[in-house]
Design a protein around this motif. Structure first.
Motif, PDB file in Angstrom:
ATOM      1  N   THR A   1      44.859  52.088  48.703  1.00 20.62           N
ATOM      2  CA  THR A   1      45.158  50.697  48.989  1.00 20.62           C
ATOM      3  C   THR A   1      43.852  49.921  49.031  1.00 20.62           C
ATOM      4  OG1 THR A   1      47.079  51.315  50.301  1.00 20.62           O
ATOM      5  CG2 THR A   1      46.168  49.128  50.687  1.00 20.62           C
ATOM      6  N   VAL A   2      43.829  48.757  48.402  1.00 20.47           N
ATOM      7  CA  VAL A   2      42.648  47.905  48.407  1.00 20.47           C
ATOM      8  C   VAL A   2      42.676  47.068  49.684  1.00 20.47           C
ATOM      9  CG1 VAL A   2      41.403  46.067  47.218  1.00 20.47           C
ATOM     10  CG2 VAL A   2      42.605  47.822  45.901  1.00 20.47           C
ATOM     11  N   THR A   3      41.608  47.156  50.458  1.00 20.60           N
ATOM     12  CA  THR A   3      41.523  46.412  51.712  1.00 20.60           C
ATOM     13  C   THR A   3      40.728  45.123  51.498  1.00 20.60           C
ATOM     14  OG1 THR A   3      39.457  47.452  52.409  1.00 20.60           O
ATOM     15  CG2 THR A   3      41.513  48.579  53.016  1.00 20.60           C
ATOM     16  N   PRO A   4      40.871  44.169  52.411  1.00 21.90           N
ATOM     17  CA  PRO A   4      40.054  42.949  52.324  1.00 21.90           C
ATOM     18  C   PRO A   4      38.557  43.276  52.345  1.00 21.90           C
ATOM     19  CG  PRO A   4      41.870  42.601  53.833  1.00 21.90           C
ATOM     20  CD  PRO A   4      41.879  44.072  53.471  1.00 21.90           C
ATOM     21  N   GLU A   5      38.156  44.292  53.105  1.00 23.42           N
ATOM     22  CA  GLU A   5      36.750  44.697  53.152  1.00 23.42           C
ATOM     23  C   GLU A   5      36.290  45.176  51.768  1.00 23.42           C
ATOM     24  OE1 GLU A   5      35.789  48.332  55.298  1.00 23.42           O
ATOM     25  OE2 GLU A   5      34.008  47.338  56.067  1.00 23.42           O
ATOM     26  N   MET A   6      37.123  45.927  51.080  1.00 21.32           N
ATOM     27  CA  MET A   6      36.777  46.404  49.744  1.00 21.32           C
ATOM     28  C   MET A   6      36.618  45.231  48.784  1.00 21.32           C
ATOM     29  SD  MET A   6      39.386  49.638  49.643  1.00 21.32           S
ATOM     30  CE  MET A   6      39.199  50.018  47.922  1.00 21.32           C
ATOM     31  N   ARG A   7      37.511  44.259  48.863  1.00 18.93           N
ATOM     32  CA  ARG A   7      37.411  43.072  48.006  1.00 18.93           C
ATOM     33  C   ARG A   7      36.091  42.346  48.251  1.00 18.93           C
ATOM     34  NH1 ARG A   7      42.772  42.433  49.707  1.00 18.93           N
ATOM     35  NH2 ARG A   7      44.203  43.050  48.072  1.00 18.93           N
ATOM     36  N   GLU A   8      35.722  42.189  49.525  1.00 22.79           N
ATOM     37  CA  GLU A   8      34.486  41.485  49.857  1.00 22.79           C
ATOM     38  C   GLU A   8      33.274  42.243  49.329  1.00 22.79           C
ATOM     39  OE1 GLU A   8      31.925  38.709  50.782  1.00 22.79           O
ATOM     40  OE2 GLU A   8      34.094  38.456  50.881  1.00 22.79           O
ATOM     41  N   GLN A   9      33.281  43.572  49.410  1.00 26.34           N
ATOM     42  CA  GLN A   9      32.175  44.364  48.880  1.00 26.34           C
ATOM     43  C   GLN A   9      32.042  44.159  47.367  1.00 26.34           C
ATOM     44  OE1 GLN A   9      29.797  46.052  50.505  1.00 26.34           O
ATOM     45  NE2 GLN A   9      30.739  45.300  52.373  1.00 26.34           N
ATOM     46  N   CYS A  10      33.155  44.133  46.674  1.00 24.50           N
ATOM     47  CA  CYS A  10      33.124  43.903  45.223  1.00 24.50           C
ATOM     48  C   CYS A  10      32.554  42.523  44.908  1.00 24.50           C
ATOM     49  CB  CYS A  10      34.523  44.039  44.631  1.00 24.50           C
ATOM     50  SG  CYS A  10      35.131  45.722  44.579  1.00 24.50           S
TER      51      CYS A  10
ATOM     52  N   CYS B   1      26.904  49.725  48.194  1.00 17.40           N
ATOM     53  CA  CYS B   1      28.317  49.711  48.571  1.00 17.40           C
ATOM     54  C   CYS B   1      28.876  51.123  48.680  1.00 17.40           C
ATOM     55  CB  CYS B   1      29.128  48.882  47.577  1.00 17.40           C
ATOM     56  SG  CYS B   1      28.768  47.126  47.688  1.00 17.40           S
ATOM     57  N   LEU B   2      28.474  51.992  47.761  1.00 18.48           N
ATOM     58  CA  LEU B   2      28.953  53.370  47.821  1.00 18.48           C
ATOM     59  C   LEU B   2      28.412  54.081  49.056  1.00 18.48           C
ATOM     60  CD1 LEU B   2      28.711  54.397  44.077  1.00 18.48           C
ATOM     61  CD2 LEU B   2      30.787  53.995  45.416  1.00 18.48           C
ATOM     62  N   LYS B   3      27.164  53.826  49.405  1.00 19.60           N
ATOM     63  CA  LYS B   3      26.603  54.417  50.624  1.00 19.60           C
ATOM     64  C   LYS B   3      27.378  53.937  51.848  1.00 19.60           C
ATOM     65  CE  LYS B   3      21.872  55.190  49.090  1.00 19.60           C
ATOM     66  NZ  LYS B   3      20.456  54.785  49.255  1.00 19.60           N
TER      67      LYS B   3
ATOM     68  N   GLU C   1      41.256  41.962  39.471  1.00 17.39           N
ATOM     69  CA  GLU C   1      42.634  42.450  39.502  1.00 17.39           C
ATOM     70  C   GLU C   1      42.762  43.781  38.775  1.00 17.39           C
ATOM     71  OE1 GLU C   1      45.163  39.349  38.071  1.00 17.39           O
ATOM     72  OE2 GLU C   1      44.639  38.010  39.717  1.00 17.39           O
ATOM     73  N   ASN C   2      42.046  43.938  37.655  1.00 19.43           N
ATOM     74  CA  ASN C   2      42.096  45.206  36.928  1.00 19.43           C
ATOM     75  C   ASN C   2      41.515  46.340  37.759  1.00 19.43           C
ATOM     76  OD1 ASN C   2      43.266  44.038  34.688  1.00 19.43           O
ATOM     77  ND2 ASN C   2      41.343  43.789  33.600  1.00 19.43           N
ATOM     78  N   ALA C   3      40.425  46.061  38.453  1.00 21.09           N
ATOM     79  CA  ALA C   3      39.810  47.080  39.310  1.00 21.09           C
ATOM     80  C   ALA C   3      40.760  47.468  40.431  1.00 21.09           C
ATOM     81  CB  ALA C   3      38.498  46.560  39.881  1.00 21.09           C
ATOM     82  N   GLU C   4      41.425  46.489  41.032  1.00 20.02           N
ATOM     83  CA  GLU C   4      42.375  46.779  42.102  1.00 20.02           C
ATOM     84  C   GLU C   4      43.550  47.599  41.580  1.00 20.02           C
ATOM     85  OE1 GLU C   4      43.584  43.616  44.691  1.00 20.02           O
ATOM     86  OE2 GLU C   4      41.570  42.751  44.687  1.00 20.02           O
ATOM     87  N   ALA C   5      44.026  47.280  40.387  1.00 20.50           N
ATOM     88  CA  ALA C   5      45.124  48.044  39.805  1.00 20.50           C
ATOM     89  C   ALA C   5      44.706  49.493  39.581  1.00 20.50           C
ATOM     90  CB  ALA C   5      45.568  47.406  38.491  1.00 20.50           C
ATOM     91  N   SER C   6      43.487  49.690  39.131  1.00 19.32           N
ATOM     92  CA  SER C   6      42.972  51.041  38.915  1.00 19.32           C
ATOM     93  C   SER C   6      42.910  51.822  40.228  1.00 19.32           C
ATOM     94  CB  SER C   6      41.586  50.971  38.273  1.00 19.32           C
ATOM     95  OG  SER C   6      41.053  52.256  38.086  1.00 19.32           O
ATOM     96  N   VAL C   7      42.432  51.159  41.273  1.00 22.71           N
ATOM     97  CA  VAL C   7      42.347  51.814  42.584  1.00 22.71           C
ATOM     98  C   VAL C   7      43.746  52.199  43.072  1.00 22.71           C
ATOM     99  CG1 VAL C   7      41.769  51.409  45.026  1.00 22.71           C
ATOM    100  CG2 VAL C   7      40.171  50.736  43.226  1.00 22.71           C
ATOM    101  N   ARG C   8      44.701  51.303  42.910  1.00 22.96           N
ATOM    102  CA  ARG C   8      46.078  51.604  43.339  1.00 22.96           C
ATOM    103  C   ARG C   8      46.671  52.756  42.531  1.00 22.96           C
ATOM    104  NH1 ARG C   8      46.234  45.960  43.735  1.00 22.96           N
ATOM    105  NH2 ARG C   8      47.231  45.787  41.708  1.00 22.96           N
TER     106      ARG C   8
END
Length: 54
Positions: free
Chosen positions: A14-23, A36-38, A2-9
């Motif tokens: 916007t945090v996508t479901p794909e981004m969550r799955e990568q994390c 993941c960065l590649k 949640e902290n990482a998502e808040a930072s991204v926002r």
């Protein structure tokens, strides 16, 4: 997570479901941050709509 998502926002993205799955894959040790960065950079080149700015 949640902290990482808040930072991204806060950066204007916007945090996508794909981004969550990568994390989650990184946290489970299934992928490295570098991988993941590649993948992010490759997807960004193909389709900039994966990451939406606010």
């Amino acid at each position: 997570m949640e902290n990482a998502e808040a930072s991204v926002r806060m950066e204007g993205y916007t945090v996508t479901p794909e981004m969550r799955e990568q994390c989650k894959r990184v946290l489970r040790g299934e992928a490295t941050m570098e991988e993941c960065l590649k993948r992010f950079l490759k997807s960004r080149q193909k389709d900039d709509s994966v990451w939406h700015t606010v």
